[in-house]
Design a protein around this motif. Structure first.
Motif, PDB file in Angstrom:
ATOM      1  N   LYS A   1       0.823  -1.211   0.000  1.00 50.53           N
ATOM      2  CA  LYS A   1       0.000   0.000   0.000  1.00 50.53           C
ATOM      3  C   LYS A   1       0.861   1.267   0.000  1.00 50.53           C
ATOM      4  CE  LYS A   1      -4.448  -1.589   1.867  1.00 50.53           C
ATOM      5  NZ  LYS A   1      -4.315  -2.997   1.487  1.00 50.53           N
ATOM      6  N   THR A   2       2.000   1.209   0.668  1.00 56.19           N
ATOM      7  CA  THR A   2       2.923   2.348   0.658  1.00 56.19           C
ATOM      8  C   THR A   2       3.475   2.571  -0.739  1.00 56.19           C
ATOM      9  OG1 THR A   2       3.566   1.936   2.968  1.00 56.19           O
ATOM     10  CG2 THR A   2       5.049   3.282   1.636  1.00 56.19           C
ATOM     11  N   ASN A   3       3.886   1.489  -1.404  1.00 56.19           N
ATOM     12  CA  ASN A   3       4.424   1.602  -2.760  1.00 56.19           C
ATOM     13  C   ASN A   3       3.391   2.139  -3.732  1.00 56.19           C
ATOM     14  OD1 ASN A   3       7.007   0.817  -2.264  1.00 56.19           O
ATOM     15  ND2 ASN A   3       7.006  -0.909  -3.662  1.00 56.19           N
ATOM     16  N   THR A   4       2.148   1.664  -3.597  1.00 55.23           N
ATOM     17  CA  THR A   4       1.067   2.138  -4.458  1.00 55.23           C
ATOM     18  C   THR A   4       0.858   3.636  -4.276  1.00 55.23           C
ATOM     19  OG1 THR A   4      -0.064  -0.002  -4.373  1.00 55.23           O
ATOM     20  CG2 THR A   4      -1.396   1.905  -4.996  1.00 55.23           C
ATOM     21  N   ALA A   5       0.906   4.085  -3.021  1.00 53.08           N
ATOM     22  CA  ALA A   5       0.730   5.509  -2.715  1.00 53.08           C
ATOM     23  C   ALA A   5       1.858   6.341  -3.312  1.00 53.08           C
ATOM     24  CB  ALA A   5       0.664   5.714  -1.211  1.00 53.08           C
ATOM     25  N   VAL A   6       3.099   5.876  -3.169  1.00 51.90           N
ATOM     26  CA  VAL A   6       4.252   6.614  -3.690  1.00 51.90           C
ATOM     27  C   VAL A   6       4.154   6.754  -5.210  1.00 51.90           C
ATOM     28  CG1 VAL A   6       6.752   6.551  -4.028  1.00 51.90           C
ATOM     29  CG2 VAL A   6       5.796   6.023  -1.784  1.00 51.90           C
ATOM     30  N   SER A   7       3.757   5.693  -5.881  1.00 52.59           N
ATOM     31  CA  SER A   7       3.582   5.748  -7.346  1.00 52.59           C
ATOM     32  C   SER A   7       2.519   6.775  -7.723  1.00 52.59           C
ATOM     33  CB  SER A   7       3.192   4.370  -7.882  1.00 52.59           C
ATOM     34  OG  SER A   7       4.209   3.428  -7.656  1.00 52.59           O
ATOM     35  N   LYS A   8       1.439   6.792  -6.948  1.00 50.43           N
ATOM     36  CA  LYS A   8       0.341   7.754  -7.198  1.00 50.43           C
ATOM     37  C   LYS A   8       0.844   9.174  -6.988  1.00 50.43           C
ATOM     38  CE  LYS A   8      -2.482   8.420  -3.855  1.00 50.43           C
ATOM     39  NZ  LYS A   8      -3.485   8.225  -2.791  1.00 50.43           N
ATOM     40  N   PHE A   9       1.571   9.399  -5.913  1.00 49.78           N
ATOM     41  CA  PHE A   9       2.091  10.738  -5.628  1.00 49.78           C
ATOM     42  C   PHE A   9       3.038  11.208  -6.735  1.00 49.78           C
ATOM     43  CE2 PHE A   9       1.650   9.642  -0.855  1.00 49.78           C
ATOM     44  CZ  PHE A   9       0.346  10.095  -0.850  1.00 49.78           C
ATOM     45  N   ASN A  10       3.939  10.336  -7.173  1.00 44.03           N
ATOM     46  CA  ASN A  10       4.900  10.717  -8.208  1.00 44.03           C
ATOM     47  C   ASN A  10       4.197  11.134  -9.498  1.00 44.03           C
ATOM     48  OD1 ASN A  10       7.215  10.379  -6.683  1.00 44.03           O
ATOM     49  ND2 ASN A  10       7.464   8.237  -7.242  1.00 44.03           N
ATOM     50  N   LYS A  11       3.132  10.434  -9.826  1.00 41.77           N
ATOM     51  CA  LYS A  11       2.349  10.771 -11.020  1.00 41.77           C
ATOM     52  C   LYS A  11       1.762  12.171 -10.900  1.00 41.77           C
ATOM     53  CE  LYS A  11      -1.932   9.457 -13.385  1.00 41.77           C
ATOM     54  NZ  LYS A  11      -3.082   8.510 -13.376  1.00 41.77           N
ATOM     55  N   HIS A  12       1.187  12.490  -9.747  1.00 33.96           N
ATOM     56  CA  HIS A  12       0.549  13.801  -9.566  1.00 33.96           C
ATOM     57  C   HIS A  12       1.566  14.912  -9.322  1.00 33.96           C
ATOM     58  CE1 HIS A  12      -3.618  12.519  -9.782  1.00 33.96           C
ATOM     59  NE2 HIS A  12      -3.288  11.450  -9.071  1.00 33.96           N
ATOM     60  N   LEU A  13       2.753  14.560  -8.818  1.00 28.36           N
ATOM     61  CA  LEU A  13       3.794  15.568  -8.637  1.00 28.36           C
ATOM     62  C   LEU A  13       4.280  16.105  -9.983  1.00 28.36           C
ATOM     63  CD1 LEU A  13       5.923  14.177  -5.674  1.00 28.36           C
ATOM     64  CD2 LEU A  13       4.661  16.321  -5.725  1.00 28.36           C
ATOM     65  N   LYS A  14       4.258  15.266 -10.992  1.00 34.19           N
ATOM     66  CA  LYS A  14       4.621  15.729 -12.340  1.00 34.19           C
ATOM     67  C   LYS A  14       3.645  16.799 -12.812  1.00 34.19           C
ATOM     68  CE  LYS A  14       6.818  11.401 -13.817  1.00 34.19           C
ATOM     69  NZ  LYS A  14       6.748  10.237 -14.729  1.00 34.19           N
ATOM     70  N   LYS A  15       2.365  16.582 -12.523  1.00 32.26           N
ATOM     71  CA  LYS A  15       1.337  17.550 -12.907  1.00 32.26           C
ATOM     72  C   LYS A  15       1.494  18.831 -12.089  1.00 32.26           C
ATOM     73  CE  LYS A  15      -2.411  18.977 -14.965  1.00 32.26           C
ATOM     74  NZ  LYS A  15      -2.392  19.334 -16.407  1.00 32.26           N
ATOM     75  N   ILE A  16       1.817  18.694 -10.802  1.00 33.87           N
ATOM     76  CA  ILE A  16       2.012  19.855  -9.943  1.00 33.87           C
ATOM     77  C   ILE A  16       3.186  20.702 -10.450  1.00 33.87           C
ATOM     78  CG2 ILE A  16       2.814  20.548  -7.636  1.00 33.87           C
ATOM     79  CD1 ILE A  16       1.082  18.266  -6.512  1.00 33.87           C
ATOM     80  N   ALA A  17       4.292  20.036 -10.808  1.00 35.89           N
ATOM     81  CA  ALA A  17       5.457  20.748 -11.345  1.00 35.89           C
ATOM     82  C   ALA A  17       5.079  21.502 -12.627  1.00 35.89           C
ATOM     83  CB  ALA A  17       6.591  19.765 -11.617  1.00 35.89           C
ATOM     84  N   GLU A  18       4.282  20.856 -13.455  1.00 37.25           N
ATOM     85  CA  GLU A  18       3.830  21.473 -14.715  1.00 37.25           C
ATOM     86  C   GLU A  18       2.984  22.709 -14.436  1.00 37.25           C
ATOM     87  OE1 GLU A  18       0.726  20.279 -18.244  1.00 37.25           O
ATOM     88  OE2 GLU A  18       2.000  18.693 -17.440  1.00 37.25           O
ATOM     89  N   LEU A  19       2.034  22.586 -13.498  1.00 34.87           N
ATOM     90  CA  LEU A  19       1.150  23.705 -13.168  1.00 34.87           C
ATOM     91  C   LEU A  19       1.919  24.865 -12.533  1.00 34.87           C
ATOM     92  CD1 LEU A  19      -1.896  21.738 -11.688  1.00 34.87           C
ATOM     93  CD2 LEU A  19      -1.839  22.981 -13.872  1.00 34.87           C
ATOM     94  N   ALA A  20       2.926  24.541 -11.746  1.00 37.52           N
ATOM     95  CA  ALA A  20       3.736  25.560 -11.070  1.00 37.52           C
ATOM     96  C   ALA A  20       4.859  26.084 -11.938  1.00 37.52           C
ATOM     97  CB  ALA A  20       4.288  25.002  -9.762  1.00 37.52           C
ATOM     98  N   LYS A  21       4.944  25.537 -13.177  1.00 44.54           N
ATOM     99  CA  LYS A  21       5.988  25.934 -14.125  1.00 44.54           C
ATOM    100  C   LYS A  21       7.402  25.718 -13.557  1.00 44.54           C
ATOM    101  CE  LYS A  21       3.178  29.244 -16.736  1.00 44.54           C
ATOM    102  NZ  LYS A  21       1.908  28.644 -16.294  1.00 44.54           N
ATOM    103  N   ILE A  22       7.563  24.521 -12.976  1.00 42.04           N
ATOM    104  CA  ILE A  22       8.862  24.131 -12.409  1.00 42.04           C
ATOM    105  C   ILE A  22       9.480  23.064 -13.290  1.00 42.04           C
ATOM    106  CG2 ILE A  22      10.020  23.082 -10.440  1.00 42.04           C
ATOM    107  CD1 ILE A  22       7.806  24.231  -8.667  1.00 42.04           C
ATOM    108  N   ASP A  23      10.676  23.320 -13.799  1.00 47.94           N
ATOM    109  CA  ASP A  23      11.342  22.364 -14.681  1.00 47.94           C
ATOM    110  C   ASP A  23      12.357  21.526 -13.902  1.00 47.94           C
ATOM    111  OD1 ASP A  23      12.066  21.025 -16.976  1.00 47.94           O
ATOM    112  OD2 ASP A  23      13.536  22.549 -17.581  1.00 47.94           O
ATOM    113  N   LYS A  24      11.882  20.926 -12.803  1.00 48.65           N
ATOM    114  CA  LYS A  24      12.717  20.063 -11.967  1.00 48.65           C
ATOM    115  C   LYS A  24      11.873  18.877 -11.538  1.00 48.65           C
ATOM    116  CE  LYS A  24      15.374  23.921  -9.996  1.00 48.65           C
ATOM    117  NZ  LYS A  24      15.608  24.710  -8.755  1.00 48.65           N
ATOM    118  N   LYS A  25      12.567  17.787 -11.200  1.00 48.42           N
ATOM    119  CA  LYS A  25      11.862  16.595 -10.736  1.00 48.42           C
ATOM    120  C   LYS A  25      11.511  16.744  -9.265  1.00 48.42           C
ATOM    121  CE  LYS A  25      12.311  11.552 -10.553  1.00 48.42           C
ATOM    122  NZ  LYS A  25      13.206  10.393 -10.762  1.00 48.42           N
ATOM    123  N   LEU A  26      10.201  16.715  -8.966  1.00 44.69           N
ATOM    124  CA  LEU A  26       9.783  16.831  -7.564  1.00 44.69           C
ATOM    125  C   LEU A  26       9.821  15.476  -6.871  1.00 44.69           C
ATOM    126  CD1 LEU A  26       6.723  19.269  -7.792  1.00 44.69           C
ATOM    127  CD2 LEU A  26       9.159  19.788  -7.634  1.00 44.69           C
TER     128      LEU A  26
END
Length: 258
Positions: free
Chosen positions: A233-258
């Motif tokens: 369940k922890t691994n599933t959550a981390v995968s989910k977070f990483n997916k949405h962090l990419k979108k957050i970086a895009e929305l915030a106009k950040i060109d770095k890996k969160l």
């Protein structure tokens, strides 16, 4: 009798001892370590193509050939090779203690094979980038909003590992501090909760069922007696977070890996 047992032990193949080692990790609750080392062990098996690898065969030449194979055919990184070496070194030390191989045959160290990890390049976030993430207009209660909360909570607490964040309980909070056990090395640490971190926690208080309940929802339905289920369940959550962090970086106009 002692001589007989040592002779019998000397016939134990490396992979048999490795399986015993993995089982001990699982029994000790070190599920993530066991999973990672099992993957490394499988790469060694693919290289050797036999189940009867003896510790006497694991010498400097063997390790150098293994490295070439891993990089050329498995296409892994230098860091992965070093982690594989660490596993072999651990097994070799166990084998020496069990009398399976002599200390003088040890293939690691000066003038032999040395384990050196490559430097990891990490680019930190600037203050304005954190502000951009904080100020994003995200729908409250949405997965991406929750992901931002988890990310910022970790950031406000000096970059606590996400797996440790998810394992935190309400009982961990006392007198404005949060005490937690690091999953990586079982070390206990205590940190003062900044106002911004307290604000995030407050948003989850309405779902609190008891003082022993998890602060964040990911592990609430996990079987507490099943470490494998908690790990999954922890691994599933981390995968989910990483997916949405990419979108957050895009929305915030950040060109770095969160």
């Amino acid at each position: 009798l002692t001589s007989f047992l040592k002779h019998k032990n000397s016939d134990k193949p490396c992979f048999i001892l490795a399986e015993e080692y993995l089982q001990n990790l699982e029994k000790s609750g070190k599920i993530k370590r066991a999973k990672s080392d099992k993957s490394r062990l499988n790469r060694i098996k693919e290289f050797y193509k036999s189940s009867n690898l003896s510790f006497q065969e694991i010498d400097v030449l063997f390790l150098k050939k293994l490295k070439v194979y891993l990089i050329s055919y498995q296409e892994v990184s230098e860091r992965t090779v070093m982690n594989t070496y660490v596993l072999i070194r651990t097994l070799y030390n166990i084998a020496i203690k069990e009398g399976l191989v002599k200390q003088e045959s040890y293939p690691f160290g000066k003038d032999k094979v040395q384990i050196k990890f490559p430097d990891t390049i990490k680019i930190g976030l600037e203050d304005y980038e954190i502000s951009a993430i904080e100020n994003l207009d995200l729908k409250e209660g949405s997965t991406i909003h929750h992901t931002r909360n988890i990310f910022l909570f970790s950031f406000y607490l000096a970059g606590i590992r996400i797996s440790d964040v998810l394992a935190m309980r309400w009982s961990s909070i006392r007198d404005g501090r949060i005490t937690y056990q690091m999953g990586k090395n079982n070390k206990v640490d205590s940190l003062k909760l900044p106002e911004k971190a307290l604000s995030i926690i407050h948003a989850y208080e309405k779902n609190k069922t008891s003082n022993n309940d998890y602060i964040f929802p990911e592990l609430k339905k996990a079987n507490q007696k099943d470490l494998e289920d908690i790990y999954r369940k922890t691994n599933t959550a981390v995968s989910k977070f990483n997916k949405h962090l990419k979108k957050i970086a895009e929305l915030a106009k950040i060109d770095k890996k969160l």
